[in-house]
Motif scaffolding. Sequence first.
Motif, PDB file in Angstrom:
ATOM      1  N   ILE A 185       7.863   7.021 -14.645  1.00 16.49           N
ATOM      2  CA  ILE A 185       7.235   7.970 -13.713  1.00 16.49           C
ATOM      3  C   ILE A 185       8.084   8.101 -12.451  1.00 16.49           C
ATOM      4  O   ILE A 185       8.229   9.205 -11.900  1.00 16.49           O
ATOM      5  CB  ILE A 185       5.789   7.568 -13.361  1.00 16.49           C
ATOM      6  CG1 ILE A 185       5.118   8.658 -12.510  1.00 16.49           C
ATOM      7  CG2 ILE A 185       5.711   6.238 -12.634  1.00 16.49           C
ATOM      8  CD1 ILE A 185       4.966   9.984 -13.188  1.00 16.49           C
ATOM      9  N   ILE A 186       8.688   7.005 -11.998  1.00 18.73           N
ATOM     10  CA  ILE A 186       9.548   7.098 -10.810  1.00 18.73           C
ATOM     11  C   ILE A 186      10.725   8.020 -11.093  1.00 18.73           C
ATOM     12  O   ILE A 186      11.032   8.932 -10.311  1.00 18.73           O
ATOM     13  CB  ILE A 186      10.044   5.706 -10.390  1.00 18.73           C
ATOM     14  CG1 ILE A 186       8.894   4.832  -9.886  1.00 18.73           C
ATOM     15  CG2 ILE A 186      11.107   5.832  -9.285  1.00 18.73           C
ATOM     16  CD1 ILE A 186       9.281   3.373  -9.665  1.00 18.73           C
ATOM     17  N   ARG A 187      11.390   7.801 -12.219  1.00 18.41           N
ATOM     18  CA  ARG A 187      12.575   8.611 -12.531  1.00 18.41           C
ATOM     19  C   ARG A 187      12.212  10.076 -12.766  1.00 18.41           C
ATOM     20  O   ARG A 187      12.925  10.982 -12.290  1.00 18.41           O
ATOM     21  CB  ARG A 187      13.290   8.032 -13.758  1.00 18.41           C
ATOM     22  CG  ARG A 187      13.984   6.708 -13.487  1.00 18.41           C
ATOM     23  CD  ARG A 187      14.866   6.289 -14.645  1.00 18.41           C
ATOM     24  NE  ARG A 187      15.517   5.002 -14.391  1.00 18.41           N
ATOM     25  CZ  ARG A 187      16.622   4.851 -13.675  1.00 18.41           C
ATOM     26  NH1 ARG A 187      17.211   5.913 -13.136  1.00 18.41           N
ATOM     27  NH2 ARG A 187      17.155   3.655 -13.498  1.00 18.41           N
ATOM     28  N   ARG A 188      11.137  10.325 -13.489  1.00 16.73           N
ATOM     29  CA  ARG A 188      10.764  11.713 -13.740  1.00 16.73           C
ATOM     30  C   ARG A 188      10.404  12.425 -12.446  1.00 16.73           C
ATOM     31  O   ARG A 188      10.783  13.578 -12.219  1.00 16.73           O
ATOM     32  CB  ARG A 188       9.588  11.768 -14.730  1.00 16.73           C
ATOM     33  CG  ARG A 188       9.943  11.383 -16.151  1.00 16.73           C
ATOM     34  CD  ARG A 188      10.929  12.369 -16.784  1.00 16.73           C
ATOM     35  NE  ARG A 188      10.357  13.679 -16.983  1.00 16.73           N
ATOM     36  CZ  ARG A 188       9.812  14.093 -18.138  1.00 16.73           C
ATOM     37  NH1 ARG A 188       9.766  13.270 -19.192  1.00 16.73           N
ATOM     38  NH2 ARG A 188       9.319  15.305 -18.255  1.00 16.73           N
ATOM     39  N   MET A 189       9.685  11.745 -11.560  1.00 13.72           N
ATOM     40  CA  MET A 189       9.291  12.358 -10.297  1.00 13.72           C
ATOM     41  C   MET A 189      10.514  12.593  -9.408  1.00 13.72           C
ATOM     42  O   MET A 189      10.679  13.679  -8.831  1.00 13.72           O
ATOM     43  CB  MET A 189       8.272  11.476  -9.564  1.00 13.72           C
ATOM     44  CG  MET A 189       7.755  12.075  -8.265  1.00 13.72           C
ATOM     45  SD  MET A 189       6.623  10.985  -7.378  1.00 13.72           S
ATOM     46  CE  MET A 189       7.765   9.747  -6.759  1.00 13.72           C
ATOM     47  N   LEU A 190      11.377  11.601  -9.280  1.00 15.49           N
ATOM     48  CA  LEU A 190      12.534  11.744  -8.406  1.00 15.49           C
ATOM     49  C   LEU A 190      13.518  12.786  -8.942  1.00 15.49           C
ATOM     50  O   LEU A 190      14.120  13.533  -8.159  1.00 15.49           O
ATOM     51  CB  LEU A 190      13.234  10.405  -8.226  1.00 15.49           C
ATOM     52  CG  LEU A 190      12.447   9.316  -7.482  1.00 15.49           C
ATOM     53  CD1 LEU A 190      13.314   8.092  -7.238  1.00 15.49           C
ATOM     54  CD2 LEU A 190      11.875   9.820  -6.178  1.00 15.49           C
TER      55      LEU A 190
ATOM     56  N   SER B   4      -0.576   7.579  -4.507  1.00 16.34           N
ATOM     57  CA  SER B   4      -1.874   7.167  -5.049  1.00 16.34           C
ATOM     58  C   SER B   4      -2.301   7.927  -6.301  1.00 16.34           C
ATOM     59  O   SER B   4      -3.435   7.756  -6.747  1.00 16.34           O
ATOM     60  CB  SER B   4      -2.960   7.364  -3.976  1.00 16.34           C
ATOM     61  OG  SER B   4      -2.689   6.597  -2.837  1.00 16.34           O
ATOM     62  N   THR B   5      -1.433   8.756  -6.863  1.00 19.24           N
ATOM     63  CA  THR B   5      -1.932   9.748  -7.822  1.00 19.24           C
ATOM     64  C   THR B   5      -1.144   9.781  -9.126  1.00 19.24           C
ATOM     65  O   THR B   5      -0.804  10.843  -9.653  1.00 19.24           O
ATOM     66  CB  THR B   5      -1.925  11.141  -7.169  1.00 19.24           C
ATOM     67  OG1 THR B   5      -0.626  11.402  -6.630  1.00 19.24           O
ATOM     68  CG2 THR B   5      -2.952  11.214  -6.049  1.00 19.24           C
TER      69      THR B   5
ATOM     70  N   THR C 253       3.007   3.849  -8.072  1.00 16.60           N
ATOM     71  CA  THR C 253       2.942   2.747  -9.030  1.00 16.60           C
ATOM     72  C   THR C 253       1.870   1.706  -8.734  1.00 16.60           C
ATOM     73  O   THR C 253       1.766   0.721  -9.473  1.00 16.60           O
ATOM     74  CB  THR C 253       4.311   2.043  -9.073  1.00 16.60           C
ATOM     75  OG1 THR C 253       4.742   1.754  -7.731  1.00 16.60           O
ATOM     76  CG2 THR C 253       5.351   2.930  -9.737  1.00 16.60           C
ATOM     77  N   TYR C 254       1.093   1.872  -7.683  1.00 19.65           N
ATOM     78  CA  TYR C 254       0.157   0.798  -7.322  1.00 19.65           C
ATOM     79  C   TYR C 254      -1.246   1.007  -7.864  1.00 19.65           C
ATOM     80  O   TYR C 254      -2.115   0.156  -7.696  1.00 19.65           O
ATOM     81  CB  TYR C 254       0.132   0.596  -5.803  1.00 19.65           C
ATOM     82  CG  TYR C 254      -0.829   1.476  -5.028  1.00 19.65           C
ATOM     83  CD1 TYR C 254      -1.918   0.916  -4.362  1.00 19.65           C
ATOM     84  CD2 TYR C 254      -0.646   2.847  -4.949  1.00 19.65           C
ATOM     85  CE1 TYR C 254      -2.786   1.702  -3.633  1.00 19.65           C
ATOM     86  CE2 TYR C 254      -1.509   3.628  -4.226  1.00 19.65           C
ATOM     87  CZ  TYR C 254      -2.582   3.059  -3.568  1.00 19.65           C
ATOM     88  OH  TYR C 254      -3.440   3.850  -2.843  1.00 19.65           O
ATOM     89  N   ALA C 255      -1.457   2.144  -8.547  1.00 20.46           N
ATOM     90  CA  ALA C 255      -2.766   2.401  -9.161  1.00 20.46           C
ATOM     91  C   ALA C 255      -2.506   3.050 -10.515  1.00 20.46           C
ATOM     92  O   ALA C 255      -2.085   4.200 -10.585  1.00 20.46           O
ATOM     93  CB  ALA C 255      -3.616   3.304  -8.269  1.00 20.46           C
TER      94      ALA C 255
END
Length: 687
Positions: A124-129, A42-43, A79-81
């Motif tokens: 954001i997904i790739r950087r976080m993972l 959510s963040t 990714t939902y917000a």
Amino acid sequence: MKTDQIYYGAAYYDEYMPCDRIREDMRMLREAGMNVIRIAESTWATMEPHDGVFDFTHLDRMLEASAAEGIKVIIGTPTYAIPAWMAARYPDILAVTRFGQEIYGRRQNMDITSPDYLRHAERIIRRMLAHIKDVKHIIGFQLDNETKAYDTRGPRVQAMFASYLKEQFHDDLDALNDHFGFNYWSNRISAWEDLPNVTGTINGSFDAEFRKFQRKLAADFLKWQAAIVEEYRRPDQFVTQNFDFDWRGSSFGLQPDIDQLSAAKALTVAGVDIYHKSAAELDGAVISMGGAIGRSLKKSNYLVLETEAQGNPGWLPYRGQLRLQAYSHLASGSNSVMYWHWHSIHNAIETYWKGVLSHNLKRGAVYDEVCTIGREFALIGEKIKNLKKENRVAFLLSHEALTGLQEFPVSTTLQYNEIFRWLFDALYRLNIEADVIYEPDVCQEDCTNSYDTIFVPALYSVREETLSALRRFTERGGQLIATFKSFFSDEYLKVFHDDQPHGMTDVFGMTYDRFTIPTKETITFQPAASQMMSTQTDAVPSMTVPVSEWMELLEPDGAETLAAYETAHWGECAAITRNQFGKGTAIYIGCYFDAGMLEKLLASLMGARGFHTEGLHFPLIRKCGINDDGDRIVYLFNYSDAPVSYTYHGAGANALLSEHTVTDGETLTLAPWDVMILKENAGAVTK
């Protein structure tokens, strides 16, 4: 998916906390017997406060603090917000819906097909993972959150829909015009570029196909995310999604806005969010319904990723109910109970959707009961995880039929999921457990072979392959129970122009061509049916009940009339019929009526098939399954304020939460809102 333990935990948001107490929270989680937290979904704005500027401070804090207390973590893709800066810089990311373009503020307001959105989401997904890929106590990943297409229908989506139709109809405009009935009101098109914007259509078939396309967009979006996560996850980490349900103030039925069955193909385990009423309104039916759909998505155990601890005002559980609810999830086949969320939020729209801790963040009555559950899970979790369900009954559900009744509603109050729940809840109260299957399932022989009875609620839209499968199922000896509004149109909502119910008149031994909305009509069960129903239940004061919402005037042609309309005008017509077809039986319920009388009807029909319904009725609920050791586990639940009794029959059993040995013929008493879990001895046969 099988798990090595029951996952018990809560969503946790360090970003939302009004003060720094993460160490204390993790200690409290561990002391409560919790072993997992869900974080991060959510963040996005906290992790990427500016375009291309990343800050994983809160993520690192939660990972470090949870590791110190031995708590596992499920990471959600955020990714939902979307962040405010994204909407400001790329306004086209905000979805165009039937009501116009979204204004930034609420969650899930984006166009999931937007190239700008997808580019930023992937980043954001790739950087976080990449940042957390080596963290050992991360056990799995949750894709997005309760994903749908959010009614996106801007110019790009309309163009994508046109390409989808062009491929589906093999560039054949005549076929498209025919399937959608575009000759009506001069809607026929002669060139693909003339395909109209679906938002203005008056054609239910065209609009329904667009809704199907939107469900596909949502499923494809999750598959796209899963492919990215797959590049980073370890073999021991799972991928899930927290699918939700249709909503009527709480979880209610099949979610209309995403093809969950298709999306689940990209997952290693299905997850669901189940929210329900508590206190005096707690009955367990929503938990059972959610479990049936949860199991259906991967044909296996599932995860409850969100459920309430306190939740909405009015949902505050009585003492014992939180424990009752937790075991109700496990008895339906879940391998987890996770609360949304750990603490009650101090700002924004969900301020009064309360978590395990109230706003004062102190230990309280709810936390104490969470601790009780945790201690019991530690004691017996090995014996109750990975429960395998072996049900003899299934409900055939269909997104196309659901959409059909959205386009051509029975009424504002009786929609597809209401008809499904009318039947499902009646069976639930009779203690007959059921699975959920879908049209692709039904066309597989091994699917229908495993069931004795298949319920078909309002299958308005139906494929010919499905009809063939249901005919074979009945002819081989199965019991088929269908309701009004079934077998009426094809998959494009084009009404069949032969006798109704299409392709099934010989199966049901009747036909009809008249239907209406009842005003003062009643139905009367015929003497044979009345006798059959009264012997299965308590004395029935009357076998005549009003009908409401919808009625079809059935004309038997070989079928037995179980109930007829009580009217001077249509008294010659049947309301409910039963027909022998091959070795099986087909029952057609042609109208909507009182749920209590439906229970009596189903009790008699199921009793005749060997289902034991006498003396076992809500508020006493029994659920069964097979554990990892091959032992039969029997759950007994009391959903009431008064004690209830149950007479056990079998070769004997051990009560898992006590040292009590249960013998054949023994009467067991459950306290209000209590649960008892039995592990049966070899050779036991529960009745």
